[in-house]
Write a protein that holds these residues in place. Sequence first.
Motif, PDB file in Angstrom:
ATOM      1  N   VAL A  64       0.843  -1.206   0.000  1.00  7.28           N
ATOM      2  CA  VAL A  64       0.000   0.000   0.000  1.00  7.28           C
ATOM      3  C   VAL A  64       0.872   1.249   0.000  1.00  7.28           C
ATOM      4  O   VAL A  64       0.614   2.206  -0.735  1.00  7.28           O
ATOM      5  N   TYR A  65       1.931   1.254   0.792  1.00  3.68           N
ATOM      6  CA  TYR A  65       2.835   2.398   0.844  1.00  3.68           C
ATOM      7  C   TYR A  65       3.497   2.621  -0.519  1.00  3.68           C
ATOM      8  O   TYR A  65       3.577   3.742  -1.012  1.00  3.68           O
ATOM      9  N   TYR A  66       3.978   1.538  -1.126  1.00  2.00           N
ATOM     10  CA  TYR A  66       4.623   1.631  -2.436  1.00  2.00           C
ATOM     11  C   TYR A  66       3.664   2.189  -3.487  1.00  2.00           C
ATOM     12  O   TYR A  66       4.020   3.068  -4.262  1.00  2.00           O
ATOM     13  N   ARG A  67       2.438   1.659  -3.513  1.00  2.00           N
ATOM     14  CA  ARG A  67       1.452   2.120  -4.493  1.00  2.00           C
ATOM     15  C   ARG A  67       1.131   3.604  -4.281  1.00  2.00           C
ATOM     16  O   ARG A  67       0.941   4.334  -5.246  1.00  2.00           O
ATOM     17  N   THR A  68       1.060   4.028  -3.041  1.00  6.46           N
ATOM     18  CA  THR A  68       0.768   5.425  -2.752  1.00  6.46           C
ATOM     19  C   THR A  68       1.916   6.320  -3.220  1.00  6.46           C
ATOM     20  O   THR A  68       1.687   7.347  -3.861  1.00  6.46           O
ATOM     21  N   CYS A  69       3.144   5.935  -2.910  1.00  6.26           N
ATOM     22  CA  CYS A  69       4.304   6.744  -3.317  1.00  6.26           C
ATOM     23  C   CYS A  69       4.449   6.785  -4.833  1.00  6.26           C
ATOM     24  O   CYS A  69       4.840   7.809  -5.390  1.00  6.26           O
ATOM     25  N   LYS A  70       4.157   5.693  -5.482  1.00  7.81           N
ATOM     26  CA  LYS A  70       4.306   5.628  -6.929  1.00  7.81           C
ATOM     27  C   LYS A  70       3.361   6.592  -7.642  1.00  7.81           C
ATOM     28  O   LYS A  70       3.682   7.100  -8.719  1.00  7.81           O
ATOM     29  N   ASN A  71       2.213   6.872  -7.042  1.00  9.60           N
ATOM     30  CA  ASN A  71       1.217   7.729  -7.677  1.00  9.60           C
ATOM     31  C   ASN A  71       1.364   9.212  -7.344  1.00  9.60           C
ATOM     32  O   ASN A  71       0.540  10.010  -7.778  1.00  9.60           O
ATOM     33  N   ILE A  72       2.377   9.595  -6.603  1.00 11.89           N
ATOM     34  CA  ILE A  72       2.610  11.009  -6.291  1.00 11.89           C
ATOM     35  C   ILE A  72       3.214  11.675  -7.521  1.00 11.89           C
ATOM     36  O   ILE A  72       4.205  11.190  -8.078  1.00 11.89           O
ATOM     37  N   ASN A  73       2.622  12.780  -7.946  1.00 13.59           N
ATOM     38  CA  ASN A  73       3.084  13.463  -9.160  1.00 13.59           C
ATOM     39  C   ASN A  73       4.366  14.254  -8.943  1.00 13.59           C
ATOM     40  O   ASN A  73       5.212  14.317  -9.823  1.00 13.59           O
ATOM     41  N   SER A  74       4.513  14.902  -7.804  1.00 11.49           N
ATOM     42  CA  SER A  74       5.677  15.731  -7.534  1.00 11.49           C
ATOM     43  C   SER A  74       6.893  14.846  -7.237  1.00 11.49           C
ATOM     44  O   SER A  74       6.854  13.996  -6.346  1.00 11.49           O
ATOM     45  N   GLN A  76       9.755  15.702  -5.929  1.00 15.80           N
ATOM     46  CA  GLN A  76      10.301  16.001  -4.606  1.00 15.80           C
ATOM     47  C   GLN A  76       9.513  15.281  -3.506  1.00 15.80           C
ATOM     48  O   GLN A  76      10.087  14.662  -2.627  1.00 15.80           O
ATOM     49  N   LEU A  77       8.190  15.332  -3.575  1.00 17.80           N
ATOM     50  CA  LEU A  77       7.372  14.650  -2.571  1.00 17.80           C
ATOM     51  C   LEU A  77       7.488  13.139  -2.688  1.00 17.80           C
ATOM     52  O   LEU A  77       7.477  12.425  -1.687  1.00 17.80           O
ATOM     53  N   ARG A  78       7.622  12.631  -3.909  1.00 19.07           N
ATOM     54  CA  ARG A  78       7.800  11.189  -4.094  1.00 19.07           C
ATOM     55  C   ARG A  78       9.110  10.733  -3.456  1.00 19.07           C
ATOM     56  O   ARG A  78       9.156   9.685  -2.802  1.00 19.07           O
ATOM     57  N   ASN A  79      10.179  11.517  -3.618  1.00 13.72           N
ATOM     58  CA  ASN A  79      11.460  11.165  -2.996  1.00 13.72           C
ATOM     59  C   ASN A  79      11.371  11.192  -1.469  1.00 13.72           C
ATOM     60  O   ASN A  79      11.977  10.360  -0.794  1.00 13.72           O
ATOM     61  N   ILE A  80      10.630  12.141  -0.927  1.00 14.07           N
ATOM     62  CA  ILE A  80      10.411  12.168   0.523  1.00 14.07           C
ATOM     63  C   ILE A  80       9.655  10.920   0.960  1.00 14.07           C
ATOM     64  O   ILE A  80       9.971  10.306   1.977  1.00 14.07           O
ATOM     65  N   GLY A  81       8.677  10.512   0.171  1.00 17.02           N
ATOM     66  CA  GLY A  81       7.941   9.289   0.473  1.00 17.02           C
ATOM     67  C   GLY A  81       8.834   8.059   0.461  1.00 17.02           C
ATOM     68  O   GLY A  81       8.740   7.191   1.338  1.00 17.02           O
TER      69      GLY A  81
END
Length: 132
Positions: A64-74, A76-81
């Motif tokens: 669930v965490y991976y799927r959520t991070c993968k769908n972040i458009n930004s 910078q925010l994806r790298n923080i995730g």
Amino acid sequence: LQRGDFSGTVGIPELSWKTVIGTGITSGTTGHGVYVNADGGFMRLYAGMGLPLAIAFYFLLFWVYYRTCKNINSLQLRNIGWFFLIYLVVGELKEPFIIFKRYPVILILVFFYLVYEQECNNLLFSEIANKK
């Protein structure tokens, strides 16, 4: 025990039918005579809940965490995730804080909430810009 030989004090139960279904405890001796004194989060969950439930719990959580991070458009925010995911895995090796401690989980939930708010605002602003 010989000096320097700590193999008898580790406290991680061996894989057997008594431990596959879980011992129900994470520290002490079970009713079956299995000694458990696991420190890390993965080992505590294995000792307490059993191997199949521990694998299912961590697989579901990280999927669930991976799927959520993968769908972040930004980016910078994806790298923080991704950083938070690595933080979870490394931290869980040392201490069982996903289940037993609230603050890391609250921090990650707040992060995902802020990402959600930013995505909603970006969507709203793009719809407003398209109407003009």
